[in-house]
Design a protein around this motif. Structure first.
Motif, PDB file in Angstrom:
ATOM      1  N   PHE A 284       0.030  52.399  56.072  1.00 59.25           N
ATOM      2  CA  PHE A 284      -1.337  51.921  55.836  1.00 59.25           C
ATOM      3  C   PHE A 284      -2.017  52.665  54.699  1.00 59.25           C
ATOM      4  CE2 PHE A 284      -1.300  55.100  59.150  1.00 59.25           C
ATOM      5  CZ  PHE A 284      -2.374  55.933  58.862  1.00 59.25           C
ATOM      6  N   ILE A 285      -1.490  53.817  54.320  1.00 56.20           N
ATOM      7  CA  ILE A 285      -1.990  54.551  53.164  1.00 56.20           C
ATOM      8  C   ILE A 285      -1.158  54.239  51.922  1.00 56.20           C
ATOM      9  CG2 ILE A 285      -2.289  56.870  52.173  1.00 56.20           C
ATOM     10  CD1 ILE A 285      -2.977  57.878  54.961  1.00 56.20           C
ATOM     11  N   GLU A 286       0.151  54.159  52.078  1.00 47.49           N
ATOM     12  CA  GLU A 286       1.031  53.959  50.923  1.00 47.49           C
ATOM     13  C   GLU A 286       1.051  52.517  50.425  1.00 47.49           C
ATOM     14  OE1 GLU A 286       4.415  56.231  50.108  1.00 47.49           O
ATOM     15  OE2 GLU A 286       4.473  57.183  52.095  1.00 47.49           O
ATOM     16  N   GLU A 289      -2.496  47.167  50.790  1.00 40.23           N
ATOM     17  CA  GLU A 289      -2.671  45.727  50.560  1.00 40.23           C
ATOM     18  C   GLU A 289      -1.783  44.915  51.498  1.00 40.23           C
ATOM     19  OE1 GLU A 289      -3.799  47.871  46.816  1.00 40.23           O
ATOM     20  OE2 GLU A 289      -2.110  47.946  48.197  1.00 40.23           O
ATOM     21  N   LYS A 290      -0.491  45.220  51.530  1.00 39.88           N
ATOM     22  CA  LYS A 290       0.405  44.486  52.425  1.00 39.88           C
ATOM     23  C   LYS A 290       0.074  44.772  53.884  1.00 39.88           C
ATOM     24  CE  LYS A 290       5.151  43.778  53.961  1.00 39.88           C
ATOM     25  NZ  LYS A 290       6.590  44.062  53.799  1.00 39.88           N
ATOM     26  N   PHE A 291      -0.204  46.017  54.190  1.00 38.36           N
ATOM     27  CA  PHE A 291      -0.502  46.392  55.567  1.00 38.36           C
ATOM     28  C   PHE A 291      -1.706  45.617  56.080  1.00 38.36           C
ATOM     29  CE2 PHE A 291      -2.467  48.822  58.921  1.00 38.36           C
ATOM     30  CZ  PHE A 291      -1.402  49.324  59.651  1.00 38.36           C
ATOM     31  N   ASN A 292      -2.792  45.633  55.338  1.00 38.50           N
ATOM     32  CA  ASN A 292      -4.013  44.960  55.782  1.00 38.50           C
ATOM     33  C   ASN A 292      -3.804  43.458  55.904  1.00 38.50           C
ATOM     34  OD1 ASN A 292      -5.141  47.484  55.647  1.00 38.50           O
ATOM     35  ND2 ASN A 292      -6.339  47.095  53.801  1.00 38.50           N
ATOM     36  N   ARG A 293      -3.113  42.898  54.943  1.00 33.97           N
ATOM     37  CA  ARG A 293      -2.843  41.453  54.974  1.00 33.97           C
ATOM     38  C   ARG A 293      -2.062  41.078  56.225  1.00 33.97           C
ATOM     39  NH1 ARG A 293      -0.902  41.346  50.331  1.00 33.97           N
ATOM     40  NH2 ARG A 293       1.334  41.396  50.802  1.00 33.97           N
ATOM     41  N   ARG A 294      -1.056  41.889  56.565  1.00 38.36           N
ATOM     42  CA  ARG A 294      -0.220  41.569  57.735  1.00 38.36           C
ATOM     43  C   ARG A 294      -1.007  41.707  59.028  1.00 38.36           C
ATOM     44  NH1 ARG A 294       2.083  39.499  61.107  1.00 38.36           N
ATOM     45  NH2 ARG A 294       4.294  39.620  61.702  1.00 38.36           N
ATOM     46  N   VAL A 295      -1.813  42.755  59.149  1.00 37.71           N
ATOM     47  CA  VAL A 295      -2.597  42.945  60.370  1.00 37.71           C
ATOM     48  C   VAL A 295      -3.629  41.835  60.525  1.00 37.71           C
ATOM     49  CG1 VAL A 295      -4.275  44.441  61.528  1.00 37.71           C
ATOM     50  CG2 VAL A 295      -2.244  45.441  60.460  1.00 37.71           C
ATOM     51  N   LEU A 296      -4.333  41.495  59.450  1.00 40.29           N
ATOM     52  CA  LEU A 296      -5.343  40.448  59.542  1.00 40.29           C
ATOM     53  C   LEU A 296      -4.732  39.092  59.871  1.00 40.29           C
ATOM     54  CD1 LEU A 296      -7.668  41.490  56.586  1.00 40.29           C
ATOM     55  CD2 LEU A 296      -8.195  41.614  59.029  1.00 40.29           C
ATOM     56  N   GLN A 297      -3.549  38.848  59.306  1.00 41.60           N
ATOM     57  CA  GLN A 297      -2.863  37.591  59.615  1.00 41.60           C
ATOM     58  C   GLN A 297      -2.530  37.530  61.099  1.00 41.60           C
ATOM     59  OE1 GLN A 297       0.813  37.513  60.285  1.00 41.60           O
ATOM     60  NE2 GLN A 297       0.578  35.348  60.826  1.00 41.60           N
ATOM     61  N   PHE A 298      -2.065  38.618  61.661  1.00 43.88           N
ATOM     62  CA  PHE A 298      -1.724  38.663  63.087  1.00 43.88           C
ATOM     63  C   PHE A 298      -2.955  38.493  63.973  1.00 43.88           C
ATOM     64  CE2 PHE A 298      -1.509  41.438  66.867  1.00 43.88           C
ATOM     65  CZ  PHE A 298      -0.562  40.726  67.606  1.00 43.88           C
ATOM     66  N   LEU A 299      -4.034  39.198  63.638  1.00 46.34           N
ATOM     67  CA  LEU A 299      -5.227  39.143  64.474  1.00 46.34           C
ATOM     68  C   LEU A 299      -5.906  37.776  64.440  1.00 46.34           C
ATOM     69  CD1 LEU A 299      -6.887  42.609  63.727  1.00 46.34           C
ATOM     70  CD2 LEU A 299      -5.405  41.978  65.650  1.00 46.34           C
ATOM     71  N   SER A 300      -5.706  37.037  63.359  1.00 42.75           N
ATOM     72  CA  SER A 300      -6.393  35.742  63.212  1.00 42.75           C
ATOM     73  C   SER A 300      -5.629  34.584  63.861  1.00 42.75           C
ATOM     74  CB  SER A 300      -6.597  35.436  61.731  1.00 42.75           C
ATOM     75  OG  SER A 300      -5.348  35.229  61.066  1.00 42.75           O
TER      76      SER A 300
END
Length: 303
Positions: A284-286, A289-300
């Motif tokens: 999530f630090i390194e 962009e990909k991390f946030n996109r993947r988490v938001l996609q899952f939560l939505s």
């Protein structure tokens, strides 16, 4: 959901300058045993409660909080003794930290929050399940934590791989002794070096070291000893919530253990970041962009 350019512009700037503004504030609450804990709250809507790892802090989610706050009420707590929370001399056990989270959720009267844990933060989720159940939560995000940190001498290679054990009992005892009596900073740096990829900048690494050392090293030793000795596999197989598991191919935590978690939770998804994608312990630090996109996609996703 793709984060807006405005949100990433905010992230590039000093995170601390954003705190205190109307949409992102640092607040405190007091636990039932008298510890004052600090947390960051940003945004509005369905809550997502974010739990950091051993000897880390809420600030380490600085690349996630502004982005998640575009869609949710993002709440990131400094666990007792960590970050800006009070350095009390008691309660450094996983069960007590889970109780703290239960009290935070009750105090804020959060309705159907998502629950997000990184590293030891996952152990808090598993302890929460053990103590209180997970009925009040919507979805879970588990980021890179072994079901059990210490291997047992009679295990074969497969059980070690599935459990994700990273220490023997002797190695853990040596690490705890060093944190209490030896060169604690050198050990801290050594542990963190094993958690990141070579692509991480020196500046970023030094910031992670600084965040870690906000937890006094003797307290870190006490908590690490407690954290490492619990086998959570009996709780993991009880999870029946939609769950996203995120791992790093080159993390200190064996990715094979994350496959086991994925196979053990019926309604779960697994995302493994490769080495060239920032696939260490701090994905999530390194690679935010990909991390946030993947988490938001899952939560939505729709139920």
């Amino acid at each position: 959901m793709k984060p807006s350019p405005v949100m990433y512009a905010l992230i590039v700037n000093d995170f601390q300058t954003a705190l205190g503004k109307d949409n992102m504030q640092r607040k405190t609450f007091r636990t039932s045993d008298g510890a004052e804990l600090s947390y960051i709250s940003a945004g509005s809507g369905q809550p997502i409660v974010m739990l950091h790892g051993w000897s880390q802090s809420a600030e380490q989610f600085k690349y996630q909080i502004p982005v998640f706050a575009e869609h949710y009420q993002a709440i990131a707590i400094d666990l007792r003794g960590h970050g800006e929370s009070e350095k009390v001399r008691f309660g450094y056990r996983i069960a007590r930290l889970a109780q703290d989270i239960h009290e935070l959720i009750s105090t804020l009267q959060l309705q159907k929050p998502h629950l997000f844990g990184h590293s030891m933060g996952c152990s808090l989720i598993w302890s929460y399940l053990d103590l209180f159940g997970l009925d009040e939560f919507d979805r879970l995000v588990l980021v890179d934590q072994s079901p059990l940190v210490i291997s047992r001498s009679h295990w074969d290679a497969q059980e070690i791989a599935e459990s994700g054990a990273v220490f023997t009992a002797e190695q853990l005892n040596a690490a705890v002794h060093t944190l209490e009596n030896g060169n604690a900073e050198e050990l801290t740096r050594s542990l963190l070096t094993s958690m990141v990829t070579p692509a991480m900048s020196e500046e970023q690494f030094e910031w992670i070291v600084e965040c870690n050392q906000r937890l006094p090293r003797t307290i870190a030793a006490t908590l690490l000893y407690n954290h490492a000795h619990t086998d959570w596999r009996d709780q993991i197989i009880r999870i029946h919530k939609p769950t996203l598991i995120i791992a790093g191919r080159k993390s200190l935590i064996p990715w094979t253990s994350q496959v086991w978690i994925n196979q053990s939770i019926p309604d779960s998804e697994l995302e493994i970041f490769e080495a060239d994608e920032g696939g260490g312990h701090f994905t999530f630090i390194e690679n935010p962009e990909k991390f946030n996109r993947r988490v938001l996609q899952f939560l939505s996703q729709n139920p």
